[in-house]
Design an enzyme around this catalytic site. Structure first.
Site, mmCIF file in Angstrom:
data_model
loop_
_atom_site.group_PDB
_atom_site.id
_atom_site.type_symbol
_atom_site.label_atom_id
_atom_site.label_comp_id
_atom_site.label_asym_id
_atom_site.label_seq_id
_atom_site.Cartn_x
_atom_site.Cartn_y
_atom_site.Cartn_z
ATOM 1 N N ARG A 167 0.817 -1.215 0.000
ATOM 2 C CA ARG A 167 0.000 0.000 0.000
ATOM 3 C C ARG A 167 0.850 1.263 0.000
ATOM 4 O O ARG A 167 0.534 2.256 0.648
ATOM 5 C CB ARG A 167 -0.970 -0.001 1.182
ATOM 6 N N CYS A 219 -10.580 -1.372 3.040
ATOM 7 C CA CYS A 219 -10.037 -1.827 4.317
ATOM 8 C C CYS A 219 -9.596 -0.643 5.161
ATOM 9 O O CYS A 219 -8.917 0.263 4.685
ATOM 10 C CB CYS A 219 -8.852 -2.761 4.093
ATOM 11 N N GLU A 289 -5.008 1.932 6.942
ATOM 12 C CA GLU A 289 -4.801 1.921 5.491
ATOM 13 C C GLU A 289 -5.555 3.088 4.859
ATOM 14 O O GLU A 289 -5.079 3.709 3.927
ATOM 15 C CB GLU A 289 -5.269 0.599 4.901
#
Length: 293
Positions: A167, A219, A289
């Site tokens: 990420r 998420c 995230e």
């Protein structure tokens, strides 16, 4: 074409969670020529610049935020560029929707993106966050990225000179790169039927295990190394827990969803509750995230 400036843009209207107040201004870039105007505009600002794509991984606070949003407004369709060994190079604009790119690849019989089925963001966001799902990370497909910054202008950077991780994306070769303008990816030739079947299989799995149709930001927490944030949240008792109009999904505990009328304050309260509950139960500190503005 002139740079478009939109005063007081609503973040609730620009994020998939449908939450947040307003930024001070949004600069919409539709043409390469607008980038010079964007550089001049940013030079006059004390506001925090923030590149916003489709807002699929953002949680914005309420109120007036000291932000200058930057949005790429033009999205010409994907383009086949050339063949390199066993891959076909495809180039697309950062504003291109990721679902649209997947749909185009399916019709063209090009494989490689199927694991990203169901992710609602833009291609630029997929680069910036190194979007990943079901064993596919967008950075694994990238051959080069076209980056813009006020100081360095617009330039292609090879994937070898970029750093993709979980990420995360950066370009040590262009550390001042502020905006993803285009990306080139390598896909493999298959058939429309085979690609469609793989995409449908992924979507069916996601629909059974994730709230794919709910208003969410994907998420909430990153997976700790070797662990699942969703499992930790579930075992800590967070699945279905709500505060006002916000809740951890009762399908997958790592998805925060807006049930209707939710607020950013409620979302932030749940995020802190989830982090503290997992820390208490397992001694693991979860990292968000979702980007909090």
């Amino acid at each position: 074409m002139a740079l478009e400036l939109i005063p007081n843009p609503s973040l609730a209207q620009r994020t998939t969670l449908r939450l947040g107040g307003s930024a001070e201004v949004e600069a919409v870039v539709r043409d390469e020529r607008d980038l010079d105007d964007l550089g001049g505009f940013l030079a006059t600002q004390t506001l925090r610049p923030f590149v916003i794509g489709r807002g699929s991984n953002l949680l914005a606070r309420e109120g007036q935020l000291d932000l200058a949003l930057i949005r790429v407004g033009a999205a010409p369709g994907p383009l086949r560029v050339e063949r390199a060994n066993d891959r076909l190079m495809v180039r697309c604009c950062a504003a291109q929707g990721l679902p649209g790119l997947l749909g185009w690849a399916q019709k063209a019989g090009l494989s490689g993106l199927e694991g990203l089925t169901g992710i609602p963001g833009s291609v630029g966001g997929a680069v910036a966050m190194n979007a990943g799902s079901y064993g596919v990370e967008f950075g694994d497909l990238v051959t080069r990225v076209r980056l813009w910054s006020p100081a360095g202008g617009l330039d292609w950077v090879d994937a070898a000179d970029c750093a993709f991780s979980y990420r995360h994306f950066s370009s040590p070769a262009r550390p001042a790169g502020r905006l993803v303008w285009e990306v080139e990816i390598g896909l493999t030739e298959s058939t429309p039927r085979a690609v469609r079947k793989a995409m449908q299989g992924i979507y069916d799995k996601k629909r059974a295990t994730q709230p794919v149709t709910a208003r969410s930001a994907g998420c909430v927490f990153k997976n700790p190394e070797g662990e699942s944030a969703g499992r930790l949240l579930d075992e800590a008792g967070l699945k279905g827990v709500s505060r006002g109009g916000m809740a951890f999904s009762d399908i997958h505990a790592n998805f925060l969803i807006n049930l209707g009328g939710g607020t950013s304050a409620q979302a932030l309260e749940l995020i802190e509750l989830g982090r503290e509950s997992v820390r208490t139960a397992f001694g693991v500190t979860l990292e968000t995230e979702v980007i909090i503005l």
